[in-house]
Design an enzyme around this catalytic site. Structure first.
Site, PDB file in Angstrom:
ATOM      1  N   HIS A 134       1.900   4.555  -2.808  1.00 34.68           N
ATOM      2  CA  HIS A 134       2.027   6.008  -2.603  1.00 34.68           C
ATOM      3  C   HIS A 134       3.441   6.467  -2.975  1.00 34.68           C
ATOM      4  O   HIS A 134       3.638   7.488  -3.628  1.00 34.68           O
ATOM      5  CB  HIS A 134       1.775   6.358  -1.126  1.00 34.68           C
ATOM      6  CG  HIS A 134       0.332   6.293  -0.716  1.00 34.68           C
ATOM      7  ND1 HIS A 134      -0.648   7.031  -1.335  1.00 34.68           N
ATOM      8  CD2 HIS A 134      -0.301   5.591   0.271  1.00 34.68           C
ATOM      9  CE1 HIS A 134      -1.829   6.784  -0.746  1.00 34.68           C
ATOM     10  NE2 HIS A 134      -1.644   5.911   0.238  1.00 34.68           N
ATOM     11  N   HIS A 174       0.837  -1.206   0.000  1.00 33.18           N
ATOM     12  CA  HIS A 174       0.000   0.000   0.000  1.00 33.18           C
ATOM     13  C   HIS A 174       0.877   1.263   0.000  1.00 33.18           C
ATOM     14  O   HIS A 174       0.742   2.133  -0.856  1.00 33.18           O
ATOM     15  CB  HIS A 174      -0.915  -0.019   1.233  1.00 33.18           C
ATOM     16  CG  HIS A 174      -1.853   1.143   1.309  1.00 33.18           C
ATOM     17  ND1 HIS A 174      -3.169   1.076   0.909  1.00 33.18           N
ATOM     18  CD2 HIS A 174      -1.665   2.423   1.726  1.00 33.18           C
ATOM     19  CE1 HIS A 174      -3.751   2.256   1.076  1.00 33.18           C
ATOM     20  NE2 HIS A 174      -2.848   3.091   1.586  1.00 33.18           N
ATOM     21  N   GLU A 175       1.786   1.316   0.964  1.00 29.07           N
ATOM     22  CA  GLU A 175       2.620   2.519   1.079  1.00 29.07           C
ATOM     23  C   GLU A 175       3.561   2.658  -0.108  1.00 29.07           C
ATOM     24  O   GLU A 175       3.864   3.771  -0.545  1.00 29.07           O
ATOM     25  CB  GLU A 175       3.385   2.521   2.401  1.00 29.07           C
ATOM     26  CG  GLU A 175       2.502   2.471   3.659  1.00 29.07           C
ATOM     27  CD  GLU A 175       1.417   3.533   3.703  1.00 29.07           C
ATOM     28  OE1 GLU A 175       1.585   4.602   3.076  1.00 29.07           O
ATOM     29  OE2 GLU A 175       0.367   3.297   4.353  1.00 29.07           O
ATOM     30  N   GLU A 179      -4.539   7.748  -3.452  1.00 31.75           N
ATOM     31  CA  GLU A 179      -5.037   6.495  -2.880  1.00 31.75           C
ATOM     32  C   GLU A 179      -5.230   5.427  -3.960  1.00 31.75           C
ATOM     33  O   GLU A 179      -5.102   4.235  -3.686  1.00 31.75           O
ATOM     34  CB  GLU A 179      -6.345   6.766  -2.129  1.00 31.75           C
ATOM     35  CG  GLU A 179      -6.782   5.664  -1.201  1.00 31.75           C
ATOM     36  CD  GLU A 179      -5.923   5.513   0.064  1.00 31.75           C
ATOM     37  OE1 GLU A 179      -5.075   6.388   0.347  1.00 31.75           O
ATOM     38  OE2 GLU A 179      -6.112   4.487   0.765  1.00 31.75           O
TER      39      GLU A 179
END
Lengths: 502, 502
Positions: free
Chosen positions: A266, A262-263, A292
């Protein structure tokens, strides 16, 4: 006339202060010893003030009122100033007194929220939250909005251009999709086996898996790093210094793995801006929703696919040997894609996640419309949880007190999370047309996927607004049906059931 | 008239910028990924500029020209302004052009030094160093000095009030002491057994030893932390946020241990200022020499004592079991106190360390006196090494190119290291009069030692200059004979020989 050289030096100074702030905050979340907090918050206030002074510098009025007609500026330079003007207007419109009052109220509300959550008693939070909310109404008025829609001012603050009018139909359509998938799975799906959670996966081994994974995805570890924090996040200290964090659960190696995916999503976005536009809006993310979409894409569309699990499996088996013996990618695929209504938003699966969001969206709307008061919010919360998710929070700690956002005055933030899921699905469907995603992922060849993101999204920075970008990329506006299509494909495979979503 | 409230807000803002700079640098040395360097140096330049602007703010002229006769200020407040005035004068005296030219020259010299060191060729460093040196002469003139002693301006910059006239007799006396000890040990001493270095001490275990040790010494880990960096250092992000680093040698657990003791000495000082004076000079260290006295005291006087080793021995044995079986505190005492002339200053024992310093002091003096040119420095270096230490560097990398200081323009810095050793010995002798140091250390009761330092040194911040402080504490000025006395006690015990040093 102010020269471009001067203008870009001013933009750079503002950007350097933002990056300095990012370091002050990053350190606060990762390494700062507890007693460092007091002086740290004073440093942050100081740097925010220096930043604010530079944003509000009257020299900008001259620059921003006349740049459109200047012959000496390129289209890109004008675009930069156009975006900066919009950002600056929002900053300038907030009177200093209001900003100060809000900062104080937020700081008190944060304390109150903390205590209320511990005591699981919303009434302890209410007075401080009310102060934040009242000041937020004043802030909305300062920012300005149309047709008495104060909430629109807050939506726009987090997702430029977003209004109730835009989001309502999206919310409505998505709600239907999510509820149908949830219900079908609850009715016909078999829960996965999850006994692999009964073992201990040493933290150091989990860490080495994550460290190994990052460069495989294309994350440049010369230009970034991974640390640990209780709440995973990513932050940009510079285009060439992107910090990610994750957290480790000794019993579940997938917590850290999906945290990192997820990170990293980003982080890949932030590493993907063009260096020539560093320190300008052309090296910034379009919006929170688009940001996102990057994290969700790598976490869900890619990371929770069977192909990804097949690819990473030998490495995981090797690192954790013999703990995963007897398990297969197929079994894990079922386990990491379990759909099950739950109480806590941040722990929700991708199907029910949006339902948590819509509970919050509905409550925020009602609050801003004046349909309910803050005192009614817990009851509305519980009834919406029952309606959307079929569950009722057993206490307020696990109900209305679970999120930090309102204590920060971050009304209107939640919808961006849901937008992220929707955009990610739309990117996936579009990417599919030119790339054979499954077979690339199966071989761990993430390069073409990242390159697609780079060319379609990252390299542009804020050149295009979200609305324009999504049309450029997929030929149509944001459509929840792509999300429906993705969920159908994913969950029919996971649960071996058929889903009808049209 | 500017109110004290306004004055202290200004001092605080300057201090907060200094602390922000400290974080930018700390992160650079510890966690920053390699590619973060470019933007980091721009952030540092920006914050330095903001800091400099605040220091040079003309409002200070009014405040600092009139405070002495003000009735509304306390003695402490006046002392704060007196010190600030002195610091500020130094900052204000450097013209911006000169500061900029020096910064550029230093940055080039740092690169050149790096390459010259790699090639072990001083001539590659010479042109860039010459530029730094010439600009340093201009800087000395800007700062001002008496009797054509330009070097004094640099000595004073690092150790307030230090001059050649003050340091020469100290250097002379200390040189004699160190040479006599070195010669006696080389003649009559038996080298220690050091085969414990042939094993591997896992880094994680070393780290846990260091983490365990810090609170034992009185270092508050709620108000500070320990990290890793190639060159150990300590830095203060706030009185309540003091960061230490150490480095780990897998074959020698004492590298990290003494690194931590040294840096903890610095850190204990910084944690020991009074919170009421935070952000003022009354919560700052007296001087680099006094700072170094704290690190040396904990590292050498305490950490290398037999009693300390006896106390820590069971813990080390337990942590590294069975690696230290067959070793005793007595044997380790010999090993960690080995005296042996060596090429590299930072690796030197405490007897020969000062000899390395005096080589540099003599060369710097000759350079500033114009007795030699920079081109002659390598020859003088080698001949002084031969004269003081009885060895000749086999190449320039391990000779004149070993230190970073000159590339930074940090002339006049080295003497402070030697002063640290001398002060530490004088504190030790004085403390001895009221505390039974040996038996306290043997029991691991460091509290009274720290309390002595707190009351005699830490709590005062910069209330007294070094010269005044040392007289207040020990009743006499800095005297190398305390160092002689300490060396005699320590090395007679270590080597079982008799040393005559009177």
């Amino acid at each position: 006339m102010v020269s471009w050289e001067d203008i870009s030096a001013r933009l750079k100074e503002i950007s350097l202060l933002e990056k300095t702030l990012a370091l002050l905050s990053w350190d606060q979340e990762t390494y700062m010893p507890p007693s460092g907090a007091r002086v740290r918050s004073e440093e942050i206030s100081l740097v925010v003030r220096l930043w604010h002074e530079r944003i509000c510098d009257p020299v900008w009025d001259e620059i921003l009122n006349s740049f459109v007609s200047r012959d000496d500026l390129s289209t890109d330079q004008k675009r930069i100033l156009e975006i900066f003007k919009r950002d600056r207007d929002k900053e300038v419109k907030i009177p200093v007194d209001l900003a100060t009052a809000l900062a104080t109220a937020v700081s008190e509300a944060f304390q109150a929220w903390h205590e209320a959550k511990k005591a699981s008693d919303f009434s302890l939070f209410l007075p401080a939250l009310d102060k934040v909310f009242q000041l937020s109404l004043v802030k909305a008025a300062a920012l300005g909005y149309e047709r008495q829609r104060a909430y629109d001012a807050f939506l726009d603050l987090h997702e430029e251009g977003l209004t109730e009018e835009v989001f309502d139909p999206i919310a409505h359509e998505t709600l239907g999709i999510m509820q149908r998938v949830r219900e079908a799975i609850q009715e016909k799906g078999t829960p996965p086996a999850k006994d692999f959670l009964r073992q201990v996966y040493p933290r150091e081994k989990q860490k080495s898996l994550c460290e190994w994974l990052l460069p495989c995805l294309g994350f440049d570890t010369q230009r970034g790093r991974l640390d640990t924090s209780p709440h995973p996040f990513s932050t940009t200290l510079a285009r060439d210094d992107v910090r990610l964090t994750t957290r480790y659960d000794e019993h579940d190696p997938f917590v850290a793995l999906y945290g990192v995916l997820h990170e990293a999503g980003h982080g890949l976005y932030e590493q993907g801006f063009l260096s020539e536009w560093e320190h300008t809006p052309l090296a910034q993310a379009v919006s929170l929703g688009i940001h996102e979409s990057q994290s969700r894409f790598w976490e869900n569309q890619i990371g929770r696919s069977l192909e990804f699990l097949e690819w990473i499996w030998p490495t995981m088996q090797h690192i954790f040997s013999p703990l995963l013996d007897g398990w297969t990618p197929q079994k894990i695929f079922h386990a990491v894609n379990e759909v099950k209504p739950s109480l806590i938003r941040t722990e929700a699966d991708e199907v029910t996640y949006g339902l948590h969001i819509l509970v919050r969206y509905e409550i925020e709307k009602k609050l801003f419309h004046g349909e309910i008061g803050l005192g009614d919010a817990p009851e509305v919360w519980n009834s919406l949880y029952h309606q959307y998710l079929g569950i009722t929070p057993p206490d307020e700690a696990r109900g209305i007190l679970q999120d930090i956002h309102w204590s920060h005055g971050s009304f209107g933030y939640f919808p961006t999370y849901l937008l992220g899921n929707l955009y990610a699905a739309q990117w996936y469907a579009t990417m599919q047309k030119t790339l054979d995603i499954s077979s690339l992922v199966k071989k761990g060849e993430f390069g073409p996927l990242l390159q697609w993101m780079r060319e379609n999204i990252h390299y542009h920075g804020r050149r295009y607004e979200a609305e324009v970008l999504v049309k450029r990329i997929s030929g149509e506006p944001l459509r929840p049906r792509f999300f429906a299509q993705y969920l159908k494909g994913r969950y029919e495979a996971v649960y071996g059931i058929s889903l009808s979503l049209s």
